[in-house]
Design an enzyme around this catalytic site. Structure first.
Site, PDB file in Angstrom:
ATOM      1  N   HIS A   1       1.129  -1.266   0.642  1.00 11.38           N
ATOM      2  CA  HIS A   1       0.036   0.375   0.432  1.00 11.38           C
ATOM      3  C   HIS A   1       0.707   1.141   0.103  1.00 11.38           C
ATOM      4  O   HIS A   1       0.959   1.826   0.428  1.00 11.38           O
ATOM      5  CB  HIS A   1      -0.643   0.139   1.012  1.00 11.38           C
ATOM      6  CG  HIS A   1      -1.780  -1.341   1.504  1.00 11.38           C
ATOM      7  ND1 HIS A   1      -1.226  -2.517   1.539  1.00 11.38           N
ATOM      8  CD2 HIS A   1      -3.111  -1.198   0.800  1.00 11.38           C
ATOM      9  CE1 HIS A   1      -2.372  -3.228   2.128  1.00 11.38           C
ATOM     10  NE2 HIS A   1      -3.521  -2.368   1.476  1.00 11.38           N
TER      11      HIS A   1
ATOM     12  N   SER B   1       7.566   5.168   2.525  1.00 11.24           N
ATOM     13  CA  SER B   1       7.788   4.362   2.466  1.00 11.24           C
ATOM     14  C   SER B   1       9.016   3.704   1.529  1.00 11.24           C
ATOM     15  O   SER B   1      10.273   3.911   1.190  1.00 11.24           O
ATOM     16  CB  SER B   1       7.548   3.497   3.450  1.00 11.24           C
ATOM     17  OG  SER B   1       6.378   3.278   2.578  1.00 11.24           O
TER      18      SER B   1
ATOM     19  N   GLU C   1       0.074   0.392  -5.632  1.00 16.05           N
ATOM     20  CA  GLU C   1      -0.606   0.916  -5.128  1.00 16.05           C
ATOM     21  C   GLU C   1      -2.185   1.343  -5.805  1.00 16.05           C
ATOM     22  O   GLU C   1      -2.014   1.020  -7.147  1.00 16.05           O
ATOM     23  CB  GLU C   1      -0.238   2.696  -5.304  1.00 16.05           C
ATOM     24  CG  GLU C   1      -1.230   3.335  -5.124  1.00 16.05           C
ATOM     25  CD  GLU C   1      -2.099   3.721  -3.322  1.00 16.05           C
ATOM     26  OE1 GLU C   1      -2.771   4.102  -3.548  1.00 16.05           O
ATOM     27  OE2 GLU C   1      -1.022   3.456  -2.600  1.00 16.05           O
TER      28      GLU C   1
ATOM     29  N   ASP D   1      -3.931  -3.836  -6.301  1.00 12.69           N
ATOM     30  CA  ASP D   1      -4.870  -4.901  -4.782  1.00 12.69           C
ATOM     31  C   ASP D   1      -3.751  -5.250  -4.536  1.00 12.69           C
ATOM     32  O   ASP D   1      -2.769  -5.586  -4.981  1.00 12.69           O
ATOM     33  CB  ASP D   1      -6.044  -5.173  -5.012  1.00 12.69           C
ATOM     34  CG  ASP D   1      -6.010  -5.699  -3.337  1.00 12.69           C
ATOM     35  OD1 ASP D   1      -5.253  -6.123  -3.290  1.00 12.69           O
ATOM     36  OD2 ASP D   1      -7.668  -5.064  -2.970  1.00 12.69           O
ATOM     37  N   GLY D   2      -3.093  -4.476  -3.141  1.00  8.46           N
ATOM     38  CA  GLY D   2      -1.360  -4.776  -2.561  1.00  8.46           C
ATOM     39  C   GLY D   2      -1.687  -6.200  -2.133  1.00  8.46           C
ATOM     40  O   GLY D   2      -0.433  -6.754  -2.526  1.00  8.46           O
TER      41      GLY D   2
ATOM     42  N   ASP E   1       1.719  -1.449   4.753  1.00 11.66           N
ATOM     43  CA  ASP E   1       1.129  -0.531   5.394  1.00 11.66           C
ATOM     44  C   ASP E   1      -0.021   0.174   5.143  1.00 11.66           C
ATOM     45  O   ASP E   1      -0.507   0.976   4.414  1.00 11.66           O
ATOM     46  CB  ASP E   1       2.231   0.088   5.148  1.00 11.66           C
ATOM     47  CG  ASP E   1       1.960   1.782   6.238  1.00 11.66           C
ATOM     48  OD1 ASP E   1       0.971   1.384   6.422  1.00 11.66           O
ATOM     49  OD2 ASP E   1       2.981   2.566   5.162  1.00 11.66           O
TER      50      ASP E   1
END
Length: 239
Positions: free
Chosen positions: A2, A55, A73, A98-99, A119
């Protein structure tokens, strides 16, 4: 999984309204300490005044010549900004997906070594369940990987149950780091005061280094005194 946009404007309306930067990075930016902390603080200063690296950008700046980064993302606007932020890094790849779903497809990596950062925003009611399941499934496919899973702590019972679910899968080494800033500021909208991080297979010496850094950060981050920062092994403590 994410990744967000990778670079944030701390002078923007949302950042000013929440006050997160004022209570967080602004309080510690001028500190000094062990090399790991110093490296992080140097990286937070590198984008310039009023900017904060997310990050993905921090990871990209730390890549060695043979390393590669995949940043995932889901939201189109965030993805577009992330793609621009990481465009100068040749060994990075930005994926709009979709992560949770893409993570499973990427494991195990050909290198057999790697770090996975999960995350999520925890915006949906089932986010804790999805995050835990994603970590558990990923660890089964890539047992030698290092995993970091961030989570908010709005309820101690819910956070403990979440961490316990991961620990009960038989993970050989599992470290938990919590930070609690203390009481909510008077007036205004209630804000998140505590959060945690689960680390699967942390490198040797990581826990003790985090304890050293916690002792440096805690006095600057609390609202009514030092922040409470704990570093505890849930399984497989180092000898």
């Amino acid at each position: 999984t994410h990744a967000g946009r990778g670079l944030y404007d701390l002078s923007g309306g949302e950042a000013v309204r929440t006050g997160e930067a004022k209570e967080g990075i602004a309080r510690i930016r001028d500190l000094s300490g062990p090399q790991t902390l110093q490296t992080y603080l140097d990286l937070t200063r590198s984008p310039g005044a009023g900017k904060y690296p997310g990050s993905p950008l921090i990871a990209a700046r730390l890549l060695r010549p043979d390393d590669r980064l995949i940043a995932i993302e889901k939201h189109p606007e965030e993805f577009a900004e992330l793609k621009k932020t990481l465009a100068i890094f040749a060994t990075t790849r930005v994926v709009e997906a979709d992560g949770y779903e893409r993570l499973a497809a990427l494991l195990p990596p050909p290198e057999r070594r790697g770090l996975v950062l999960i995350d999520p925003p925890y915006e949906s009611d089932d986010e804790f369940e999805r995050a835990a399941n994603a970590l558990i499934e990923a660890q089964r496919k890539f047992a030698t990987g290092i995993y970091m899973l961030w989570f908010p702590i709005k309820s101690a019972a819910a956070a403990n149950a979440f961490a316990g679910e991961v620990a009960n899968t038989g993970v050989s080494k599992l470290l938990r780091i919590d930070i609690d800033l203390g009481t909510q500021p008077k007036g205004g909208k209630e804000r998140l005061s505590a959060a945690g991080l689960l680390i699967v297979n942390p490198p040797f010496g990581f826990a003790e280094e985090m304890r050293q850094i916690a002792r440096i950060l805690a006095p600057s981050l609390g609202r009514d005194g030092p922040a409470a920062i704990t570093v505890n092994w849930l399984s497989g403590a180092e000898n």
